[in-house]
Design a protein around this motif. Sequence first.
Motif, PDB file in Angstrom:
ATOM      1  N   ASP A   5      67.150 120.891  55.121  1.00 52.90           N
ATOM      2  CA  ASP A   5      68.192 121.851  55.463  1.00 52.90           C
ATOM      3  C   ASP A   5      69.227 121.201  56.383  1.00 52.90           C
ATOM      4  O   ASP A   5      70.039 121.865  56.998  1.00 52.90           O
ATOM      5  N   GLY A   6      69.209 119.864  56.427  1.00 59.74           N
ATOM      6  CA  GLY A   6      70.302 119.092  57.014  1.00 59.74           C
ATOM      7  C   GLY A   6      71.029 118.425  55.860  1.00 59.74           C
ATOM      8  O   GLY A   6      70.463 117.588  55.166  1.00 59.74           O
ATOM      9  N   GLY A  47      89.493 112.653  55.786  1.00 56.30           N
ATOM     10  CA  GLY A  47      89.401 112.844  57.231  1.00 56.30           C
ATOM     11  C   GLY A  47      88.525 114.001  57.665  1.00 56.30           C
ATOM     12  O   GLY A  47      88.428 114.285  58.857  1.00 56.30           O
ATOM     13  N   LEU A  48      87.871 114.672  56.736  1.00 54.89           N
ATOM     14  CA  LEU A  48      87.002 115.796  57.118  1.00 54.89           C
ATOM     15  C   LEU A  48      85.541 115.494  56.806  1.00 54.89           C
ATOM     16  O   LEU A  48      85.187 115.168  55.675  1.00 54.89           O
ATOM     17  N   ILE A  49      84.713 115.601  57.848  1.00 53.28           N
ATOM     18  CA  ILE A  49      83.264 115.475  57.695  1.00 53.28           C
ATOM     19  C   ILE A  49      82.650 116.799  58.126  1.00 53.28           C
ATOM     20  O   ILE A  49      82.955 117.294  59.221  1.00 53.28           O
ATOM     21  N   VAL A  50      81.805 117.374  57.294  1.00 50.43           N
ATOM     22  CA  VAL A  50      81.076 118.586  57.700  1.00 50.43           C
ATOM     23  C   VAL A  50      79.605 118.419  57.346  1.00 50.43           C
ATOM     24  O   VAL A  50      79.261 118.164  56.189  1.00 50.43           O
ATOM     25  N   ASP A  51      78.765 118.535  58.348  1.00 46.13           N
ATOM     26  CA  ASP A  51      77.321 118.507  58.135  1.00 46.13           C
ATOM     27  C   ASP A  51      76.745 119.876  58.449  1.00 46.13           C
ATOM     28  O   ASP A  51      77.186 120.544  59.387  1.00 46.13           O
ATOM     29  N   ARG A  52      75.732 120.246  57.666  1.00 49.04           N
ATOM     30  CA  ARG A  52      75.058 121.512  57.925  1.00 49.04           C
ATOM     31  C   ARG A  52      73.662 121.220  58.471  1.00 49.04           C
ATOM     32  O   ARG A  52      72.901 120.453  57.876  1.00 49.04           O
ATOM     33  N   TYR A  53      73.338 121.799  59.606  1.00 47.41           N
ATOM     34  CA  TYR A  53      71.994 121.681  60.180  1.00 47.41           C
ATOM     35  C   TYR A  53      71.437 123.087  60.316  1.00 47.41           C
ATOM     36  O   TYR A  53      71.780 123.804  61.269  1.00 47.41           O
ATOM     37  N   GLY A  54      70.650 123.517  59.358  1.00 47.86           N
ATOM     38  CA  GLY A  54      70.173 124.907  59.383  1.00 47.86           C
ATOM     39  C   GLY A  54      71.364 125.847  59.319  1.00 47.86           C
ATOM     40  O   GLY A  54      72.208 125.729  58.430  1.00 47.86           O
ATOM     41  N   GLU A  76      78.968 130.515  69.158  1.00 45.01           N
ATOM     42  CA  GLU A  76      78.552 129.715  70.304  1.00 45.01           C
ATOM     43  C   GLU A  76      77.045 129.825  70.473  1.00 45.01           C
ATOM     44  O   GLU A  76      76.384 130.532  69.714  1.00 45.01           O
ATOM     45  N   GLY A  77      76.512 129.114  71.452  1.00 46.64           N
ATOM     46  CA  GLY A  77      75.071 129.191  71.694  1.00 46.64           C
ATOM     47  C   GLY A  77      74.488 127.815  71.924  1.00 46.64           C
ATOM     48  O   GLY A  77      75.203 126.864  72.250  1.00 46.64           O
ATOM     49  N   ALA A  78      73.157 127.732  71.733  1.00 44.46           N
ATOM     50  CA  ALA A  78      72.462 126.473  71.979  1.00 44.46           C
ATOM     51  C   ALA A  78      72.957 125.412  71.001  1.00 44.46           C
ATOM     52  O   ALA A  78      73.228 125.704  69.839  1.00 44.46           O
ATOM     53  N   THR A  79      73.070 124.167  71.484  1.00 45.09           N
ATOM     54  CA  THR A  79      73.551 123.094  70.623  1.00 45.09           C
ATOM     55  C   THR A  79      72.403 122.288  70.019  1.00 45.09           C
ATOM     56  O   THR A  79      72.628 121.386  69.238  1.00 45.09           O
ATOM     57  N   SER A  80      71.152 122.620  70.393  1.00 45.75           N
ATOM     58  CA  SER A  80      70.026 121.891  69.789  1.00 45.75           C
ATOM     59  C   SER A  80      69.528 122.652  68.562  1.00 45.75           C
ATOM     60  O   SER A  80      69.514 123.884  68.533  1.00 45.75           O
ATOM     61  N   VAL A  81      69.172 121.892  67.552  1.00 44.93           N
ATOM     62  CA  VAL A  81      68.799 122.467  66.262  1.00 44.93           C
ATOM     63  C   VAL A  81      67.554 121.750  65.745  1.00 44.93           C
ATOM     64  O   VAL A  81      67.379 120.552  65.991  1.00 44.93           O
ATOM     65  N   GLN A  82      66.710 122.459  65.029  1.00 47.06           N
ATOM     66  CA  GLN A  82      65.582 121.816  64.349  1.00 47.06           C
ATOM     67  C   GLN A  82      65.797 121.906  62.850  1.00 47.06           C
ATOM     68  O   GLN A  82      66.157 122.964  62.333  1.00 47.06           O
ATOM     69  N   ILE A  83      65.600 120.781  62.177  1.00 49.85           N
ATOM     70  CA  ILE A  83      65.715 120.797  60.717  1.00 49.85           C
ATOM     71  C   ILE A  83      64.411 120.308  60.096  1.00 49.85           C
ATOM     72  O   ILE A  83      63.609 119.639  60.749  1.00 49.85           O
ATOM     73  N   LEU A  88      67.823 117.768  66.731  1.00 48.89           N
ATOM     74  CA  LEU A  88      69.047 117.056  67.092  1.00 48.89           C
ATOM     75  C   LEU A  88      69.883 117.970  67.962  1.00 48.89           C
ATOM     76  O   LEU A  88      69.597 119.171  68.068  1.00 48.89           O
ATOM     77  N   ASP A  89      70.899 117.389  68.569  1.00 51.26           N
ATOM     78  CA  ASP A  89      71.804 118.175  69.393  1.00 51.26           C
ATOM     79  C   ASP A  89      73.224 117.908  68.900  1.00 51.26           C
ATOM     80  O   ASP A  89      73.683 116.769  68.962  1.00 51.26           O
ATOM     81  N   VAL A  90      73.885 118.933  68.397  1.00 52.75           N
ATOM     82  CA  VAL A  90      75.219 118.709  67.813  1.00 52.75           C
ATOM     83  C   VAL A  90      76.240 118.300  68.879  1.00 52.75           C
ATOM     84  O   VAL A  90      77.247 117.664  68.562  1.00 52.75           O
ATOM     85  N   ALA A  91      75.973 118.633  70.139  1.00 60.97           N
ATOM     86  CA  ALA A  91      76.920 118.257  71.192  1.00 60.97           C
ATOM     87  C   ALA A  91      76.647 116.847  71.725  1.00 60.97           C
ATOM     88  O   ALA A  91      77.569 116.102  72.037  1.00 60.97           O
TER      89      ALA A  91
END
Length: 403
Positions: A95-96, A109-116, A172-179, A188-191
């Motif tokens: 799911d990443g 010039g555009l990168i988009v990743d999905r993490y959950g 907004e919210g927590a920047t840590s994610v589990q995949i 990982l932490d998106v920030a």
Amino acid sequence: MKAVRLLDGKERSLLRRHPWVFAGSIARGKADPGETVRVEAADGRFLAWGAYSPSSQIRVRVWSFDEAERIDHAFMKRRVAAALALRSRLAVASDGVRLIHAEADGLPGLIVDRYGDVLSAQFLSAGMERWRDAIADILMASTGAARLYERSDSSVRALEGLEPRAGWLRGEGATSVQIREHGWQLTLDVAEGHKTGFYLDQRDNREFLSQWVARLGLQRVLNCFSYTGGFAVAALAGGAHSVVNVDSSAPALVRAAAHVQLNGFDASRHEAIDADVNSFLRECLKTGRRFDAIVLDPPKFAPTAAHAERAARAYKDINRLALKLLEPGGLLLTFSCSGGVGAELFHKIVAGAASDAGADGAILARLEGAPDHPTSLSFPEGDYLKGLAVIKQAGPTHPDSAG
Ligand code: SAH
């Protein structure tokens, strides 16, 4: 609509659908940063619509080669939809997922990743910067994600005359994610993480390692340039007895240690080493420490072909050391993510390293980035990640080799 007129003969790459116009190809015409321009051949005939970038050597990045197409909100929506449609057919085992891979998805010039349910995006060109708000709205509406974090803090933005920027763009919210990737859990932490937070491009190569560790019964695994230890978790999942992660980033190693336990492996099977990889490999050579599998996944040594020679020496050096530390029959997974080093050159570098190490190797597989990071036929520059999986064979200096 402003027009950019090319010098005579400079239309050739565009006719092959290559999406860049270099400053030196332009006879006349300019526009504001990110403004859409009509690119014309010297004789005035239409070539493409593109985004103008006054400060970049890549002066125009093409949006479309179709004269009838309008570059508007609906255009951006169509491009995003096409990128998402491709991903939905790839059956990515995670799911990443990389949802948008810049030029290869028609969105330079555009990168988009999905993490959950979190998106992490980079807007890296003047053209993309101009459409940032529209893209954010389109992404939220079309992915169903809850939040979008912006990581436009890459140094390449400076080439486009853009300031670095990071923070929540939607939600907004927590920047840590589990995949969940293949059979394992990663965080990982998106920030705080590198790039958008994680290296999704190596996903299937981690699975490859896991499978071959199992098939070849490899026990001691060394993961160099480990970042948060994804390859190490994969090796443990494949049955490796012990893993060593080496990286120069302390926070990445803290996360790597947490990943070992998160996936249910005893901490005693893992060692985290905060060191320069080159020094660590030399240290092992001195102390006689050996491994059954080694992963080398260094950062970009050659951003462009101009740096290729120096980079080649650096690649050769770590590969030579790794091949010396590997037991005969052991597996080397070696990578280059340098756009300036092609697959053929990389092969030569690794062959040279093996010869210097007094070893030979059988190529088990040629590796590349996962398919959600596509390379388009018309834009070979996008092909950055290449790797080799090599089984070490004793070389000619070893009389006990087969034959
Ligand atoms: N294999 C990783 C990604 C590696 S990215 C994965 O699958 O997630 C490259 C890593 O090399 C980064 O984590 C960076 O911190 C580290 N690095 C860069 N130069 C280094 C050096 N000289 N010695 C050790 N680590 C280094």
